[in-house]
Design a protein around this motif. Structure first.
Motif, PDB file in Angstrom:
ATOM      1  N   ASP A  32       0.828  -1.212   0.000  1.00  0.00           N
ATOM      2  CA  ASP A  32       0.000   0.000   0.000  1.00  0.00           C
ATOM      3  C   ASP A  32       0.859   1.259   0.000  1.00  0.00           C
ATOM      4  O   ASP A  32       0.609   2.190  -0.765  1.00  0.00           O
ATOM      5  CB  ASP A  32      -0.918   0.001   1.216  1.00  0.00           C
ATOM      6  N   LEU A  33       1.858   1.309   0.862  1.00  0.00           N
ATOM      7  CA  LEU A  33       2.695   2.504   0.949  1.00  0.00           C
ATOM      8  C   LEU A  33       3.426   2.766  -0.366  1.00  0.00           C
ATOM      9  O   LEU A  33       3.522   3.912  -0.826  1.00  0.00           O
ATOM     10  CB  LEU A  33       3.703   2.348   2.097  1.00  0.00           C
ATOM     11  N   VAL A  34       3.930   1.695  -0.979  1.00  0.00           N
ATOM     12  CA  VAL A  34       4.638   1.848  -2.247  1.00  0.00           C
ATOM     13  C   VAL A  34       3.684   2.312  -3.340  1.00  0.00           C
ATOM     14  O   VAL A  34       3.999   3.220  -4.119  1.00  0.00           O
ATOM     15  CB  VAL A  34       5.309   0.510  -2.637  1.00  0.00           C
ATOM     16  N   ASP A  35       2.489   1.703  -3.397  1.00  0.00           N
ATOM     17  CA  ASP A  35       1.548   2.068  -4.450  1.00  0.00           C
ATOM     18  C   ASP A  35       0.986   3.476  -4.249  1.00  0.00           C
ATOM     19  O   ASP A  35       0.766   4.209  -5.216  1.00  0.00           O
ATOM     20  CB  ASP A  35       0.405   1.056  -4.502  1.00  0.00           C
ATOM     21  N   THR A  36       0.763   3.865  -2.989  1.00  0.00           N
ATOM     22  CA  THR A  36       0.294   5.225  -2.717  1.00  0.00           C
ATOM     23  C   THR A  36       1.349   6.242  -3.130  1.00  0.00           C
ATOM     24  O   THR A  36       1.030   7.280  -3.731  1.00  0.00           O
ATOM     25  CB  THR A  36      -0.048   5.398  -1.229  1.00  0.00           C
ATOM     26  N   ALA A  37       2.614   5.939  -2.829  1.00  0.00           N
ATOM     27  CA  ALA A  37       3.705   6.821  -3.254  1.00  0.00           C
ATOM     28  C   ALA A  37       3.755   6.915  -4.779  1.00  0.00           C
ATOM     29  O   ALA A  37       3.986   7.997  -5.340  1.00  0.00           O
ATOM     30  CB  ALA A  37       5.035   6.297  -2.715  1.00  0.00           C
ATOM     31  N   ARG A  38       3.488   5.799  -5.464  1.00  0.00           N
ATOM     32  CA  ARG A  38       3.465   5.795  -6.933  1.00  0.00           C
ATOM     33  C   ARG A  38       2.384   6.738  -7.459  1.00  0.00           C
ATOM     34  O   ARG A  38       2.609   7.498  -8.415  1.00  0.00           O
ATOM     35  CB  ARG A  38       3.216   4.374  -7.435  1.00  0.00           C
ATOM     36  N   LEU A  39       1.214   6.713  -6.838  1.00  0.00           N
ATOM     37  CA  LEU A  39       0.126   7.595  -7.283  1.00  0.00           C
ATOM     38  C   LEU A  39       0.461   9.065  -7.031  1.00  0.00           C
ATOM     39  O   LEU A  39       0.138   9.929  -7.846  1.00  0.00           O
ATOM     40  CB  LEU A  39      -1.171   7.218  -6.569  1.00  0.00           C
ATOM     41  N   PHE A  40       1.110   9.345  -5.901  1.00  0.00           N
ATOM     42  CA  PHE A  40       1.514  10.724  -5.632  1.00  0.00           C
ATOM     43  C   PHE A  40       2.557  11.196  -6.647  1.00  0.00           C
ATOM     44  O   PHE A  40       2.555  12.365  -7.065  1.00  0.00           O
ATOM     45  CB  PHE A  40       2.066  10.863  -4.213  1.00  0.00           C
ATOM     46  N   ILE A  41       3.464  10.296  -7.047  1.00  0.00           N
ATOM     47  CA  ILE A  41       4.446  10.641  -8.074  1.00  0.00           C
ATOM     48  C   ILE A  41       3.740  10.954  -9.388  1.00  0.00           C
ATOM     49  O   ILE A  41       4.067  11.928 -10.086  1.00  0.00           O
ATOM     50  CB  ILE A  41       5.455   9.489  -8.285  1.00  0.00           C
TER      51      ILE A  41
END
Length: 333
Positions: free
Chosen positions: A163-172
Motif C-alpha cells: 500500500d505505501l509503495v503504491d500510494t507513493a506511486r500515485l503521488f508521483i
C-alpha cells in the motif's frame, strides 16, 4: 499562516476515476478467465501488456514536446521503481491471501493517501473523509483478524508495504512535472506521449527484471525463498501469454493507463484511492452475471465459505464508508 485547503471534486476527474474502476474490474476478470482457460503467466503477461500499451500510446502521440524531458526526469524512474516494487509485493501477498482479501487490504490506501495529502500537499481532509477512514479501518481489522496466526504479521507487513509503495506511486503520478504540464497546457497527444514514456520505462525494467530472475532460477539460485513465484524461462515463449498480452494491451490496458494518470491529475490521489474502494463490489456485480452466461468461467463467490460472512461484512463497511465520503464530495461539486 496555513496554506492547507480542502479538496473539491470536479466532473472530469470523477468520470475518469469511475472509468478507471470499471476498466480495472474488467482487467481483473480478464486475468481470471484467461488464467483459467490457458497456461498464462501473470507476471509476464503484465509486463508485456504494459509494453504493448506504451507502444500504442507512442504511435498515437507521435514525436513532440515533453518526450525527452519525461525520459530524463528522475520522477519517471522513481515511478518505474515503485511500480515494479508494487507488482512484486502484490505477487507475494497473493501467495498468502485470496484475491478478494488482497483487494480489501489494498484499501489501506484510503488512509495513507489522506495522511500523505495532508502532510506533504497541505490538503485538509473533510469530516466525511474521517468517517470513511473509520469504516475502512473497521473493515481492515476484520480482514486481518481472519488471517491464521502463523502468517498474520507476514500479511500485515506485505499489505502495508504494498500500500505505501503504491500510494507513493500515485503521488508521483499526480506531481510528475511533465504529466502536469501535459494535462494543464497540452493536448491529448502530449498526455499520451508522457504516459507512454513512463509506462515504457516501467514495463521494460519490469520485464528485464523478470527475465534476469528467471535466468537465476534456471541456474538453481534461490533468493529469500521467493523464487517459486518467478516464471520459468520457457514461459517467455508462451504463445497464449504473448497473444493475450497483445490483445489486452491494445484494447483495455492503454485506456486504464490514460484514465489513471488523468484521474490523479484532476481528482488527486486520495480521491482515486477512495473510489477504488468500490472495486471489489463492482467486480462481484460484473463477475456473477458473466459466470451465468459463460459456462467456462469459474465463479468463486468470495462471500461464501469459512470466512465468507467476515469478508462480506468488511466489504460492506468499506463500501459504505467510501459511499458516504463520495456522496458528500459530489454534493459539493
Amino acid at each position: 499562516m496555513s496554506t492547507s485547503t480542502h479538496l473539491v471534486w470536479n466532473k472530469v476527474g470523477l468520470i475518469y476515476a469511475i472509468l478507471l474502476v470499471i476498466f480495472t474490474a474488467f482487467y481483473t476478470l480478464f486475468m481470471r478467465v484467461t488464467t483459467q482457460l490457458y497456461a498464462i503467466d501473470v507476471s509476464i503477461f503484465t509486463a508485456l501488456s504494459l509494453i504493448v500499451s506504451a507502444f500504442i500510446m507512442m504511435l498515437f502521440a507521435g514525436p513532440g514536446r515533453l518526450g525527452r524531458e519525461t525520459l530524463r526526469s528522475p520522477a519517471t524512474w522513481l515511478y518505474a521503481t515503485l511500480l515494479i516494487a508494487t507488482y512484486i509485493l502484490d505477487f507475494v501477498l497473493i501467495l498468502y491471501v485470496s484475491a478478494t482479501e488482497a483487494s480489501l487490504i489494498y484499501n489501506i490506501a484510503v488512509i495513507t493517501s489522506l495522511i500523505g495529502a495532508a502532510v506533504w500537499l497541505q490538503r485538509k481532509p473533510r469530516q466525511a473523509d474521517y468517517i470513511c477512514a473509520i469504516f475502512v479501518l473497521a473493515g481492515l481489522v476484520i480482514v486481518f483478524s481472519i488471517q491464521p496466526v502463523s502468517i498474520f504479521w507476514t500479511v500485515l507487513l506485505l499489505g502495508l508495504g504494498a500500500d505505501l509503495v503504491d500510494t507513493a506511486r500515485l503521488f508521483i503520478a499526480e506531481t510528475h512535472r511533465e504529466s502536469v504540464l501535459a494535462h494543464a497546457q497540452g493536448n491529448i497527444r502530449d498526455k499520451a506521449r508522457v504516459m507512454s514514456f513512463v509506462t515504457f520505462v516501467s514495463s521494460t525494467l519490469f520485464l528485464l527484471g523478470l527475465l534476469g530472475l528467471s535466468l537465476l532460477k534456471s541456474l538453481g539460485v534461490e533468493l529469500l525463498g521467493l523464487m517459486h513465484f518467478v516464471p520459468e524461462l520457457e514461459a517467455f515463449r508462451s504463445a497464449p501469454t504473448i497473444f493475450a498480452a497483445i490483445i489486452f494491451g491494445v484494447s483495455i490496458l492503454v485506456l486504464i493507463r490514460y484514465f489513471m494518470w488523468s484521474a490523479v491529475f484532476h481528482l488527486k490521489t486520495e480521491s482515486v484511492a477512495l473510489l477504488l474502494t468500490f472495486l471489489p463490489l463492482v467486480m462481484f456485480l460484473i463477475e456473477w452475471p458473466l459466470s451465468q452466461l459463460i459456462p467456462a468461467m469459474e465463479f468463486d463467490n468470495p462471500f461464501t465459505g469459512q470466512h465468507g460472512q467476515a469478508i462480506l461484512l468488511a466489504t460492506l463497511l468499506m463500501t459504505c464508508g467510501a459511499g458516504i465520503a463520495a456522496y458528500a464530495k459530489i454534493k459539493q461539486m
